[in-house]
Write a protein that holds these residues in place. Structure first.
Motif, short mmCIF file in Angstrom:
data_model
loop_
_atom_site.label_atom_id
_atom_site.label_comp_id
_atom_site.label_asym_id
_atom_site.label_seq_id
_atom_site.Cartn_x
_atom_site.Cartn_y
_atom_site.Cartn_z
N LEU A 336 0.83 -1.21 0.00
CA LEU A 336 0.00 0.00 0.00
C LEU A 336 0.86 1.25 0.00
O LEU A 336 0.55 2.23 -0.69
CB LEU A 336 -0.94 0.00 1.21
CG LEU A 336 -1.88 1.20 1.32
CD1 LEU A 336 -2.73 1.34 0.06
CD2 LEU A 336 -2.76 1.10 2.55
N GLU A 337 1.96 1.24 0.75
CA GLU A 337 2.84 2.41 0.74
C GLU A 337 3.39 2.67 -0.65
O GLU A 337 3.46 3.81 -1.10
CB GLU A 337 4.00 2.20 1.73
CG GLU A 337 4.89 3.42 1.86
CD GLU A 337 5.89 3.31 3.00
OE1 GLU A 337 6.83 4.14 3.04
OE2 GLU A 337 5.74 2.41 3.84
N ASP A 338 3.75 1.60 -1.36
CA ASP A 338 4.22 1.77 -2.75
C ASP A 338 3.12 2.32 -3.64
O ASP A 338 3.36 3.18 -4.50
CB ASP A 338 4.71 0.43 -3.31
CG ASP A 338 6.02 -0.04 -2.68
OD1 ASP A 338 6.72 0.81 -2.08
OD2 ASP A 338 6.32 -1.24 -2.76
N LEU A 339 1.88 1.85 -3.43
CA LEU A 339 0.77 2.29 -4.26
C LEU A 339 0.47 3.77 -4.07
O LEU A 339 0.21 4.49 -5.04
CB LEU A 339 -0.48 1.46 -3.96
CG LEU A 339 -0.46 0.00 -4.41
CD1 LEU A 339 -1.72 -0.72 -3.93
CD2 LEU A 339 -0.35 -0.09 -5.92
N VAL A 341 2.50 6.04 -3.19
CA VAL A 341 3.59 6.83 -3.76
C VAL A 341 3.44 6.94 -5.27
O VAL A 341 3.59 8.01 -5.86
CB VAL A 341 4.96 6.20 -3.41
CG1 VAL A 341 6.08 6.86 -4.22
CG2 VAL A 341 5.24 6.33 -1.92
N GLU A 342 3.09 5.82 -5.91
CA GLU A 342 3.15 5.75 -7.37
C GLU A 342 1.81 6.00 -8.07
O GLU A 342 1.79 6.41 -9.23
CB GLU A 342 3.66 4.37 -7.80
CG GLU A 342 5.07 4.08 -7.29
CD GLU A 342 5.49 2.65 -7.50
OE1 GLU A 342 4.71 1.90 -8.15
OE2 GLU A 342 6.56 2.26 -7.02
N GLU A 343 0.69 5.76 -7.38
CA GLU A 343 -0.59 5.74 -8.07
C GLU A 343 -1.66 6.68 -7.52
O GLU A 343 -2.52 7.13 -8.28
CB GLU A 343 -1.16 4.31 -8.05
CG GLU A 343 -0.24 3.25 -8.65
CD GLU A 343 -0.16 3.32 -10.17
OE1 GLU A 343 -1.00 4.04 -10.76
OE2 GLU A 343 0.71 2.67 -10.75
N LEU A 344 -1.66 6.97 -6.22
CA LEU A 344 -2.81 7.62 -5.62
C LEU A 344 -2.52 9.07 -5.22
O LEU A 344 -1.43 9.42 -4.84
CB LEU A 344 -3.26 6.84 -4.38
CG LEU A 344 -3.70 5.40 -4.64
CD1 LEU A 344 -4.05 4.71 -3.33
CD2 LEU A 344 -4.89 5.37 -5.59
N TYR A 345 -3.58 9.88 -5.29
CA TYR A 345 -3.52 11.28 -4.93
C TYR A 345 -2.44 12.02 -5.71
O TYR A 345 -1.69 12.83 -5.14
CB TYR A 345 -3.32 11.44 -3.41
CG TYR A 345 -4.39 10.78 -2.60
CD1 TYR A 345 -5.73 11.09 -2.79
CD2 TYR A 345 -4.07 9.82 -1.63
CE1 TYR A 345 -6.72 10.48 -2.04
CE2 TYR A 345 -5.05 9.19 -0.87
CZ TYR A 345 -6.38 9.53 -1.09
OH TYR A 345 -7.35 8.92 -0.36
N LEU A 346 -2.38 11.72 -6.99
CA LEU A 346 -1.49 12.46 -7.86
C LEU A 346 -2.18 13.73 -8.32
O LEU A 346 -3.35 13.95 -8.05
CB LEU A 346 -1.08 11.59 -9.06
CG LEU A 346 -0.41 10.27 -8.68
CD1 LEU A 346 -0.13 9.45 -9.95
CD2 LEU A 346 0.89 10.51 -7.92
N LYS A 347 -1.47 14.55 -9.06
CA LYS A 347 -2.04 15.84 -9.47
C LYS A 347 -3.27 15.63 -10.33
O LYS A 347 -3.25 14.87 -11.26
CB LYS A 347 -0.98 16.63 -10.25
CG LYS A 347 -1.40 18.06 -10.57
CD LYS A 347 -0.25 18.84 -11.16
CE LYS A 347 -0.66 20.28 -11.44
NZ LYS A 347 0.45 21.07 -12.01
N GLY A 348 -4.34 16.33 -10.00
CA GLY A 348 -5.59 16.16 -10.70
C GLY A 348 -5.60 16.84 -12.06
O GLY A 348 -4.73 17.60 -12.41
#
Length: 348
Positions: A336-339, A341-348
């Motif tokens: 989940l920590e990797d996810l 970082v890489e996938e979630l809550y990125l710039k909209g």
């Protein structure tokens, strides 16, 4: 040695056979070496319930520990006493984070009594402090980063409990705070940084401007790919809940705003300073937010009435069930920590 315990830590008392969800079933219980030596010394029928090669207790077809009786009490505890419990059984649901010369202790919400105690707190969470004469040294431990994290955690908690901002506003500001903290961790001389002034120097506006529910749905799909779950019933419930149309915000349960802040504070208190090892405080902030948003989404989808007692019981059950899937598997926590970082809550 400095000890920091969550404020209700000493209130915890195991419910034993009165617990609605036994901790002696559903997962592998690993035995520490000292306890294993005690069991070997006793020998006889005791060893028949132990997998000596894997150093864990055998389980029956229902996943129950070989020493869990039908009345949900422990045979080892009954026959030999508490001193013969292995570390896993003795400590659960107490959670310990280890740092050089310091320990932080919380109560996992995977335990029904643990989540009940958390939501019973009517004031913000905090750590109590004690010490003893024991000392230790960790090689290559970044003391400067750890102190920075401890100080900035206080600021995160102030933000979480700021009643002047709504829970909806808090989400964006918490992400913005995480982004600021990460930038300081990456770029600044932390010995020169004053934690209390961070928010004044930069805007708390986050780069993320997307849909939180969409992030929860996407994150859950990714978790199913990268994580292993113990309870197929929970997975099915989550799938159905997140596929259902979004319900309107509850109007008759304003006190639940505080419960979700308590959950955010719980995850921050439990794991934020662990970024001393990863140097990624933003990941912990994101993970805390995702955990609470997922719990919140599942709660809203399954809320059939707005009676406070029933709604709170539902929140306790969902929080505890999710925690059991996540917090007791380092593989799932790391995934989940990797996810985030890489996938979630990125710039909209």
């Amino acid at each position: 040695m400095e000890y920091y315990k969550i404020n209700y830590y000493d209130q915890f008392k195991c419910l034993a056979d009165k617990c609605p969800e036994t901790c002696c079933a559903g997962w592998q219980i690993v035995i520490d070496e000292e306890s294993l030596d005690k069991y070997k010394a006793i020998g006889g029928s005791l060893l028949e319930g132990i997998d000596l090669e894997q150093e864990c207790f055998y389980q029956d077809r229902e996943g129950r520990c070989a020493f869990l009786r039908k009345d949900n009490l422990c045979e080892i505890y009954k026959e030999c006493g508490a001193s013969y419990l292995c570390d896993t059984c003795r400590m659960y649901p107490r959670h310990v984070e280890e740092f050089e010369g310091e320990r932080e202790l919380t109560i996992s919400i995977s335990c029904p009594e643990g989540i009940r105690l958390l939501l019973a707190q009517e004031k913000p969470l905090f750590f109590t402090h004690t010490r003893d004469e024991e000392t230790e040294f960790f090689e290559e431990f970044d003391t400067v980063l750890y102190r920075f994290l401890k100080e900035t955690r206080k600021e995160l908690l102030r933000l979480i409990y700021d009643s002047e901002i709504s829970y909806s506003e808090l989400r964006g500001q918490l992400l913005g705070a995480g982004e600021i903290l990460q930038s300081y961790t990456d770029e600044e001389d932390l010995e020169e940084v004053e934690a209390a002034n961070l928010w004044q120097k930069r805007s708390l506006t986050s780069d993320f401007a997307g849909d939180y529910r969409r992030e929860v749905r996407g994150g859950w799909k990714l978790m199913k790919v990268h994580c292993e779950f113990r309870d197929p019933g929970f997975v099915q419930m989550a799938d159905q809940s997140l596929a259902a149309p979004e319900r309107k915000e509850t109007k008759k349960l304003p006190e639940f705003d505080f419960y979700f802040r308590q959950l955010l504070a719980y995850f921050i208190l439990s794991y934020y300073t662990g970024a001393a090892y990863s140097a990624n405080p933003l990941a912990i902030v994101k993970m805390a937010l995702f955990n609470v948003e997922l719990i919140r989404s599942l709660w809203q989808a399954n809320l059939e009435c707005e009676q406070p007692e029933e709604a709170r019981e539902l929140l306790e059950n969902i929080s505890s069930s999710y925690s059991r899937e996540l917090e007791h598997s380092w593989e799932n926590m790391n995934a989940l920590e990797d996810l985030v970082v890489e996938e979630l809550y990125l710039k909209g």
